[in-house]
Every structure is written in structure tokens, then in C-alpha cells.
Design a protein around this motif. Structure first.
Motif, short mmCIF file in Angstrom:
data_model
loop_
_atom_site.label_atom_id
_atom_site.label_comp_id
_atom_site.label_asym_id
_atom_site.label_seq_id
_atom_site.Cartn_x
_atom_site.Cartn_y
_atom_site.Cartn_z
N THR A 73 0.83 -1.20 0.00
CA THR A 73 0.00 0.00 0.00
C THR A 73 0.86 1.25 0.00
O THR A 73 0.60 2.21 -0.73
N ALA A 74 1.91 1.23 0.82
CA ALA A 74 2.80 2.39 0.92
C ALA A 74 3.48 2.69 -0.41
O ALA A 74 3.57 3.85 -0.84
N LYS A 75 3.95 1.66 -1.09
CA LYS A 75 4.62 1.86 -2.37
C LYS A 75 3.65 2.38 -3.44
O LYS A 75 4.01 3.19 -4.28
N THR A 76 2.41 1.88 -3.38
CA THR A 76 1.41 2.34 -4.34
C THR A 76 1.05 3.80 -4.09
O THR A 76 0.80 4.56 -5.02
N ALA A 77 1.00 4.18 -2.79
CA ALA A 77 0.78 5.58 -2.38
C ALA A 77 -0.60 6.11 -2.77
O ALA A 77 -0.76 7.29 -3.06
N ILE A 78 -1.58 5.23 -2.77
CA ILE A 78 -2.96 5.62 -3.04
C ILE A 78 -3.77 5.46 -1.76
O ILE A 78 -3.75 4.39 -1.13
N TYR A 79 -4.50 6.53 -1.37
CA TYR A 79 -5.21 6.53 -0.10
C TYR A 79 -6.65 7.02 -0.27
O TYR A 79 -6.95 7.79 -1.20
N PRO A 80 -7.55 6.61 0.64
CA PRO A 80 -8.94 7.08 0.58
C PRO A 80 -9.02 8.59 0.75
O PRO A 80 -8.28 9.18 1.55
N PHE A 81 -9.91 9.20 0.00
CA PHE A 81 -10.05 10.66 0.05
C PHE A 81 -10.42 11.14 1.45
O PHE A 81 -10.15 12.30 1.81
N ALA A 82 -11.02 10.27 2.25
CA ALA A 82 -11.42 10.65 3.61
C ALA A 82 -10.24 11.05 4.48
O ALA A 82 -10.40 11.74 5.49
N ARG B 88 7.12 10.63 -3.83
CA ARG B 88 7.37 9.18 -3.85
C ARG B 88 8.83 8.87 -4.17
O ARG B 88 9.41 7.92 -3.64
N SER B 89 9.44 9.67 -5.01
CA SER B 89 10.83 9.40 -5.43
C SER B 89 11.83 9.58 -4.29
O SER B 89 12.93 9.04 -4.33
#
Length: 278
Positions: free
Chosen positions: A154-163, A195-196
Motif C-alpha cells: 500500500t505504501a509503495k502504491t501511495a494511493i489513499y482514501p479521500f477521507a 514518492r521518489s
């Protein structure tokens, strides 16, 4: 209570074997009251392995070293937020701006976010440091580790719920977040330049060696020691300090304490310690 459990009961004997295994390998204490939690979190794994009982899974775990990673991924607790305990971020920002790290312009700043869970802590640090570096002009690198493979993914993808966006300062939202182009998905992604600067790796805090050969200027290991007994806490802190530069800063959670550990550390701010080896 779990009703109609297809895998029967998790006996006290099997629970003790599992909890002893977790303690010996990861230092995490599982008290008897956690037995129902363990049962519920192992069910999908038992199904995937085509096993029939918790007892069969217990034997499988003890005879298959690779299962350790799968098991701890389900058992470990992963509570985190962006800018959690925000005063720590304010303190670090001010120390950087005041010139605490004298070699920052030459060597950059190296930070380790230990037990990073799903990445909110290291990305919070990266956003703050990127914002400072736009004016102070220095390089930085953040290494982030965890024992949960799914959290690292999840951390590497770096996509999170808008909430979760309300946890992030408004000026950072505009600069460092990308809203999904698909309006049906209420989520955002951390921007590429952030992310980089952040690299993730698997690491057990009880392991003797850390993947990266150099030491760090700052280590964040917050709200993790609370899952260890005092003896394990001392071991973990000792290993962290081995990777912290002299005069480097160690950040712990506000509910964690190093009282009576006889360490060469100076308290410089609530739950922030300076390594002070003469």
C-alpha cells in the motif's frame, strides 16, 4: 465470539505456540485476550492453504519458515495517520530551519521511518522536507520499513482514501497530492516527486542487520514499543541507536518512555531524544 467457525476452536496450547513464535521472532506480546483476534485474522489464510483446523495451521507455521511473513502480516496492528502527533513534525521542521544538522547542505538528510505501516508517516515527512528544501536547498532521503508485506505494498502504491485528506495541511494538498481522474474513486495519490524521495523495505526490528549500510540523522519509531515488553524494548532501542548518527534525533510515540534504560540519550523535546555519545 466467532460463531460457526469452520476451523473449530483455537486451543490454548496452539494459541500459546503461535504467541510464543511471534514473541520469539518479532518481540510482539500477544496476551490470552487476543485469542479471538488471532482466530479471526487467520481464517482467510487457513482457507487459502486448504487446511482444516487451527491446529493444522499451527503445525504448518512451525514447520514452514516462509509462513512467518504471511502470518505476521495478518496479526500485526497497523494504525497510522498523516502527520500523526503533529508536534513532532513542527519540532523537526524548526530544528532544520535553525541549522541543527550542520552538514545538511553537503550530505543531505537521511531519515528512517521504522514501522511505517501503510506509509503515511514517511510521506508526511517527505512533504514537509520537500517544502523546506524549496527554500533551504538541501537533499534528503527517507527509508521506511515495516514487517507487513501488505502495508508496504500500500505504501509503495501511495494511493489513499479521500477521507484521509483532512489530515494533511492545505498547502501540501495543493502541492503534493494528485486526485483520481476517475470520479467514481474517492481517493488520492502522493505526487511523484514525493514518492521518489521515499524508499520502502521489509525489516524486522529485532533483526541484527538493517538493509542500508549507512547511518541516519533522524529515526522515527513511534507507537511501536508499546507492543513489546521492557526487555524487547531495550533490544529494539539498542539496534536503532546503532544506526543513528551521533547527535542524531530519535522520535518515539508520546505514550512511550525510555526511563531507567541507562542510555546515552538526552531528552530535547517530549518523546524526542538526541544520541549523545562522547
Amino acid at each position: 465470539m466467532i460463531k460457526n467457525d469452520p476451523y473449530g476452536d483455537l486451543s490454548d496450547k496452539d494459541f500459546k505456540q503461535i504467541s510464543d513464535y511471534i514473541y520469539d521472532n518479532y518481540g510482539i506480546l500477544l496476551y490470552p485476550k487476543k485469542k479471538l483476534l488471532v482466530k479471526s485474522r487467520l481464517q482467510k489464510r487457513i482457507k487459502k492453504l486448504n487446511l482444516n483446523t487451527y491446529s493444522e495451521y499451527c503445525k504448518y507455521l512451525l514447520n514452514n519458515e516462509d509462513e512467518s511473513v504471511e502470518m505476521i502480516d495478518r496479526i500485526s496492528t497497523n494504525k497510522t495517520d498523516f502527520f500523526r502527533e503533529v508536534s513532532h513534525f513542527h519540532y523537526l521542521r524548526e530544528e532544520i530551519l535553525k541549522g541543527y544538522f550542520q552538514d545538511i547542505n553537503t550530505n543531505g538528510l537521511k531519515i528512517w521511518s521504522a514501522a511505517c505501516s501503510s506509509g503515511q508517516e514517511p510521506y508526511s515527512l517527505a512533504m514537509m522536507l520537500e517544502d523546506i528544501s524549496n527554500t533551504k536547498k538541501f537533499n534528503f532521503e527517507i527509508m521506511a520499513s515495516d514487517i507487513s508485506i501488505s502495508m508496504l505494498k500500500t505504501a509503495k502504491t501511495a494511493i489513499y482514501p479521500f477521507a484521509l485528506i483532512n489530515q494533511i495541511p492545505d498547502n501540501y494538498i495543493k502541492k503534493y497530492l494528485l486526485k483520481s481522474k476517475d470520479n467514481s474513486k474517492a481517493q488520492f495519490r502522493i505526487a511523484p516527486e514525493i514518492r521518489s524521495k521515499t524508499k520502502f523495505f521489509f525489516h524486522n526490528l529485532l533483526a541484527d542487520k538493517v538493509k542500508y549500510p549507512y547511518n541516519f540523522d533522524v529515526i522515527f519509531c513511534r507507537n511501536t514499543l508499546i507492543y513489546f515488553d521492557r526487555e524487547t524494548q531495550a533490544k529494539v532501542i539498542s539496534k536503532l541507536l546503532n544506526k543513528l548518527n551521533n547527535n542524531g534525533l530519535l522520535f518515539l510515540g508520546h505514550s512511550e518512555s525510555l526511563i531507567n534504560m541507562n542510555l546515552n540519550l538526552e531528552v530535547v523535546y517530549p518523546s524526542v531524544y538526541k544520541k549523545n555519545y562522547k
